[in-house]
Write an enzyme that holds these catalytic residues in place. Structure first.
Site, PDB file in Angstrom:
ATOM      1  N   HIS A  24     -35.761 108.553 159.643  1.00  0.00           N
ATOM      2  CA  HIS A  24     -38.091 109.381 159.125  1.00  0.00           C
ATOM      3  C   HIS A  24     -37.685 110.116 159.240  1.00  0.00           C
ATOM      4  O   HIS A  24     -38.716 111.136 158.324  1.00  0.00           O
ATOM      5  CB  HIS A  24     -38.759 109.909 160.838  1.00  0.00           C
ATOM      6  CG  HIS A  24     -38.911 108.651 161.617  1.00  0.00           C
ATOM      7  ND1 HIS A  24     -40.789 108.437 161.314  1.00  0.00           N
ATOM      8  CD2 HIS A  24     -39.426 108.226 162.858  1.00  0.00           C
ATOM      9  CE1 HIS A  24     -40.964 107.103 162.069  1.00  0.00           C
ATOM     10  NE2 HIS A  24     -40.011 107.187 162.926  1.00  0.00           N
ATOM     11  N   LYS A  73     -43.033 120.516 153.037  1.00  0.00           N
ATOM     12  CA  LYS A  73     -45.230 119.775 153.018  1.00  0.00           C
ATOM     13  C   LYS A  73     -45.842 121.463 152.148  1.00  0.00           C
ATOM     14  O   LYS A  73     -46.929 120.421 151.826  1.00  0.00           O
ATOM     15  CB  LYS A  73     -45.861 119.560 154.529  1.00  0.00           C
ATOM     16  CG  LYS A  73     -45.460 118.833 155.543  1.00  0.00           C
ATOM     17  CD  LYS A  73     -46.059 118.865 156.019  1.00  0.00           C
ATOM     18  CE  LYS A  73     -45.034 117.628 157.943  1.00  0.00           C
ATOM     19  NZ  LYS A  73     -45.587 116.621 157.807  1.00  0.00           N
ATOM     20  N   LYS A  80     -54.944 108.401 157.164  1.00  0.00           N
ATOM     21  CA  LYS A  80     -56.422 108.329 157.893  1.00  0.00           C
ATOM     22  C   LYS A  80     -57.254 108.855 156.905  1.00  0.00           C
ATOM     23  O   LYS A  80     -58.612 108.441 156.848  1.00  0.00           O
ATOM     24  CB  LYS A  80     -55.788 109.590 159.400  1.00  0.00           C
ATOM     25  CG  LYS A  80     -55.066 108.776 160.249  1.00  0.00           C
ATOM     26  CD  LYS A  80     -54.425 109.892 160.800  1.00  0.00           C
ATOM     27  CE  LYS A  80     -53.180 110.362 161.512  1.00  0.00           C
ATOM     28  NZ  LYS A  80     -52.544 111.567 162.359  1.00  0.00           N
ATOM     29  N   THR A 116     -48.515 110.184 157.017  1.00  0.00           N
ATOM     30  CA  THR A 116     -49.368 108.905 158.021  1.00  0.00           C
ATOM     31  C   THR A 116     -50.826 109.637 158.118  1.00  0.00           C
ATOM     32  O   THR A 116     -51.751 109.571 157.698  1.00  0.00           O
ATOM     33  CB  THR A 116     -49.353 108.774 159.128  1.00  0.00           C
ATOM     34  OG1 THR A 116     -49.427 109.398 160.679  1.00  0.00           O
ATOM     35  CG2 THR A 116     -48.025 107.346 159.476  1.00  0.00           C
ATOM     36  N   LYS A 134     -50.978 119.240 159.361  1.00  0.00           N
ATOM     37  CA  LYS A 134     -50.427 118.614 159.658  1.00  0.00           C
ATOM     38  C   LYS A 134     -49.697 119.955 160.031  1.00  0.00           C
ATOM     39  O   LYS A 134     -49.465 120.720 159.696  1.00  0.00           O
ATOM     40  CB  LYS A 134     -49.559 117.740 158.269  1.00  0.00           C
ATOM     41  CG  LYS A 134     -49.287 118.984 156.576  1.00  0.00           C
ATOM     42  CD  LYS A 134     -49.436 117.945 155.973  1.00  0.00           C
ATOM     43  CE  LYS A 134     -50.017 116.979 155.078  1.00  0.00           C
ATOM     44  NZ  LYS A 134     -49.647 116.330 155.153  1.00  0.00           N
ATOM     45  N   ARG A 135     -47.954 118.887 160.685  1.00  0.00           N
ATOM     46  CA  ARG A 135     -47.232 120.446 160.824  1.00  0.00           C
ATOM     47  C   ARG A 135     -47.186 121.389 160.123  1.00  0.00           C
ATOM     48  O   ARG A 135     -46.920 120.896 159.257  1.00  0.00           O
ATOM     49  CB  ARG A 135     -45.894 120.039 161.891  1.00  0.00           C
ATOM     50  CG  ARG A 135     -46.079 119.154 162.717  1.00  0.00           C
ATOM     51  CD  ARG A 135     -43.898 118.681 163.131  1.00  0.00           C
ATOM     52  NE  ARG A 135     -44.065 117.521 161.973  1.00  0.00           N
ATOM     53  CZ  ARG A 135     -42.911 118.154 161.260  1.00  0.00           C
ATOM     54  NH1 ARG A 135     -42.605 118.891 161.224  1.00  0.00           N
ATOM     55  NH2 ARG A 135     -42.787 116.877 160.508  1.00  0.00           N
TER      56      ARG A 135
END
Ligand SMILES: *Cc1c(COP(=O)(O)O)cnc(C)c1O
Length: 746
Positions: free
Chosen positions: A297, A488, A594, A590, A482-483
């Site tokens: 992952h 990110k 969504k 992911t 998101k985290r």
């Protein structure tokens, strides 16, 4: 499901003077009673999904939906004067951290929905991922005692508990089974550790702080605990039926390892086969190589499990011996295959007194998969390049997905109905039919605009109540949820927003359409830089929202305690999905799917599944910017120095805001540290390790072009609708079919 019985009993249920928790437990228990037991396929091939995380969220609505009684339950309760939405008070089961855990939950949902025997195995944490509150703009962590609402969807299986031995003490693993409803009923089995105070610690917290030796050992114990309980159970059940001829074991079982955390299961499997069942080592290893499959992952080095041998020897000496032995077999095989010493070293399972669990997985597993096309290419070409050369048949791609039942049917009834009206309701059972929506008419677009408005109103109302920030519902909604992690690049969004703010104040930005930026993210408790980013965003929010000159045009909200239930609201109400990771670092994502499914355009980099998203929905219907992987690689090779960029107005204004006193980090030094990490680098990282400044300008420009395009309401809604209509591929039903066909053969 005995629907009749359920509905009759529900109609008879006395709801008067009962609080929400009592009702929740009574109705859920009733559903459990009427649902029937777990489907029995013991004599057929089954797949087992080992995961340290299952980010389930709220089960109540989802389970009633899957059981086909959600609408009736709603009306029966309404007749009794109970609004079904009161059950939103029941908090999420957050037995996971982010995407990886949510993926596990989506996979279980899809497998049950498709009638495939896939069972989840994990840990029943007493406390899930902490609850996040903001105090003064800083994250504070509160324990998540999710079981205080009861746990009516689980059944404790006292009769199936077993002992798990460590060198220093023994723990009892007690299974709790949660049914996963769909075309069949699968099992999610979560083990709780019991027996002593020490033992209970093992299933107390998700992600114990592992900056101390004790913390590291606890983490290792957790991984071993549920892995060992799972393989012991599977072997024992097999022997009961088939005796000690293990030849058929791999025909009846496939064990999927969700990332590197449960890879220790391989060693335990071999240990049991050799020590308990008296099989030769080579036989045990061969059985393992036919049984296990591994999903990677992440390519971030800090997230691949590497264990110093001292830790493993201390609490699991037999496991340490077995891994050393596997390494000998691996080296022998690789030498025979003509590998050089250097190549063998790259694939080493045991080297420099360290166990490399990802390499162990790659050697043993019959299948190794990445989670999006680009990610799998990176695995093939860099992270596992040597292994890929030796074992070319192992590596394959399985692009992630999300269950469209929770992420569309459940969270966006309004849009679901519009789809029904437009193309019929066949898409609910067969998501590939969603494609039909591409033949939309102008009327569909108009109706979609209405749906979006409704969902946006709901979201903004919720945010006003929860966060105290009022945003008018004509605002264009950008969301990055998101985290929190540097890769990110929430910091890059913060900078871009700040630049928009300065541009509005100075008049450089004209004709700006009113916009809100919604952030939601939890930071790992010990991740100081991530926490500084949260504080920085909140400082910006406070300033921007209070500025009467601009706050009719720009607002910023950082929502507290982002979780699955919050996500269900945000993905439906947002116009623009911000997916801006440094190219090459987001394995798949992911969240991006969504948003797409609910009709948001993506503003993102060519990373992870974004690439496939724009392949399906068209680049022209999304906003792609920034350096691609090749360019990032080139910069890393040739040397990237952000210093020159600092003279550009966009970068300098934003970066200087960290240290020029405009914003306060509350005296922690966190902002200065962020600044240093960008300019000079920090710890083992190069300056601006994630290329925030490099991509800032093109990001800023992408945001402004979205802002300009949004004024063409119809054309923009069309882009959004095309995204939703193109999202069928990203249903986890598709992903699960691929796993079932290519890896699991179930
Ligand atoms: C989907 C989801 C994630 C994963 O989001 P990414 O944007 O893919 O990182 C994380 N947390 C929650 C609560 C989610 O629902």
């Amino acid at each position: 499901m005995n629907k009749q019985l359920f509905l009759q009993n529900l109609a008879d249920l006395n709801t008067e003077n009962k609080d929400v928790i009592t009702l929740y437990n009574e109705i859920s228990s009733l559903a459990m009673k009427c649902a029937g037991g777990i489907s029995n396929t013991a004599n057929k091939r089954n797949a087992y999904y080992l995961s340290m995380e299952f980010l389930i969220g709220r089960s109540f609505f989802n389970n009633l939906l899957e059981l086909g009684v959600l609408n009736e339950t709603k009306s029966i309760l309404a007749e009794k004067g109970v609004d079904i939405n009161v059950f939103e008070e029941i908090e999420d089961a957050a037995l996971g951290n982010g995407g990886l855990g949510r993926l596990a939950a989506c996979f279980l949902d899809s497998a049950a929905g498709l009638g495939l025997p896939l069972h989840g195995y994990g840990i029943r944490y007493k406390y899930g991922l902490f609850k996040q509150a903001l105090e003064n703009g800083c994250q504070v962590e509160l324990p998540d005692d999710w079981q205080r609402f009861g746990d009516p969807w689980s059944v404790r299986r006292e009769d199936e508990k077993r002992e798990i031995k460590f060198a220093d003490y023994t723990v009892t693993a007690v299974p709790y089974d949660m049914p996963v409803f769909g075309k069949r009923i699968n099992r999610l089995r979560l083990f709780q550790a019991e027996g002593s105070e020490q033992a209970e610690k093992i299933s107390e917290y998700l992600y114990p702080a592992d900056d101390t030796e004790e913390g590291k050992l606890l983490r290792l114990r957790q991984e071993y605990f549920f892995s060992a309980a799972t393989v012991a159970e599977l072997l024992e059940n097999y022997v009961k039926q088939h005796g000690r001829n293990f030849g058929n074991f791999p025909k009846l079982h496939v064990i999927q390892l969700n990332d590197t955390h449960p890879v220790i299961a391989i060693a335990e499997f071999i240990r049991l086969l050799t020590a308990k069942y008296r099989q030769p080592f080579a036989t045990a290893l061969s059985l393992a190589r036919q049984t296990f499959a591994y999903t990677n992952h992440t390519v971030l080095p800090e997230a691949l499990e590497c264990w110093h041998e001292d830790y493993v020897k201390k609490i699991l000496p037999d496991i340490a011996d077995i891994i050393v032995k596997i390494n000998i077999y691996a080296m022998r095989e690789q030498t025979a295959a003509g590998c050089t010493e250097e190549e063998i070293a790259k694939m080493a399972i045991y080297k420099d007194k360290t166990f490399f669990m990802a390499n162990l997985a790659v050697y043993v597993a019959k299948s190794v998969n990445g989670v999006a096309k680009l990610h799998t290419e990176i695995l093939k070409n860099s992270l596992f390049a040597t292994a890929h050369k030796i074992y070319p048949e192992k590596l394959q791609n399985k692009t992630n997905g999300i269950t469209h039942r929770r992420w569309l049917e459940l969270c966006n009834g309004e849009f679901s109905q519009l789809i029904d009206q437009t193309i019929g309701d066949g898409w609910r059972a067969d998501i590939s039919r969603l494609d039909g929506l591409k033949n939309y008419t102008a009327e569909t677009v108009e109706k979609f605009i209405e749906v979006k408005r409704t969902k946006k109103q709901q979201l903004l109302k919720y945010i006003a109540e929860k966060e105290g920030v009022v945003v008018p519902d004509n605002f264009l909604v950008f969301a990055q949820v998101k985290r929190l992690h540097e890769y990110k690049r929430q910091l890059m969004t913060a900078f871009a927003v700040l630049d928009i703010y300065y541009g509005l104040k100075s008049g450089e930005i004209k004709d700006f359409y009113p916009s809100v930026f919604i952030f939601g993210a939890k930071s790992a408790p010990a991740y100081k830089r991530a926490k500084a980013i949260i504080k920085f965003i909140n400082e910006i929010a406070a300033k921007v929202n209070a500025d009467a000159q601009t706050n009719g045009l720009l607002k910023v909200v950082f929502v507290q305690n982002y979780n699955v239930s919050y996500a269900e609201k945000i993905v439906t109400g947002a116009d623009v999905s911000l997916q801006v990771s440094t190219a090459g670092l987001e394995a798949s994502g992911t969240g991006n799917m969504k948003f797409m499914l609910n009709g948001a355009v993506t503003c993102g980099t060519m990373d992870g599944a974004n690439i496939e998203i724009v392949e399906f929905a068209g680049k022209q219907n999304n906003y792609i910017f920034g350096a691609e992987v090749d360019e990032i690689e080139r910069l890393k090779r040739e040397g990237y120095s952000p210093a020159a960029l600092l003279n550009t107005p966009l970068c300098s204004r934003a970066v200087e805001a960290l240290v020029n006193g405009e914003f306060s980090d509350g005296g922690t030094g966190g902002f200065k540290e962020l600044y240093e990490s960008l300019i000079n680098g920090a710890s083992w990282h190069a300056p601006d390790n994630y290329f925030v400044l490099y991509d800032l300008k093109s990001y800023f420009e992408a945001l402004l072009s979205i802002n300009a395009d949004y004024k063409q309401k119809f054309a923009f809604a069309e882009k959004q609708l095309i995204n939703a209509a193109s999202a069928a591929y990203f249903s986890s039903d598709r992903t699960i079919r691929e796993y079932a066909d290519d890896i699991w053969k179930i």
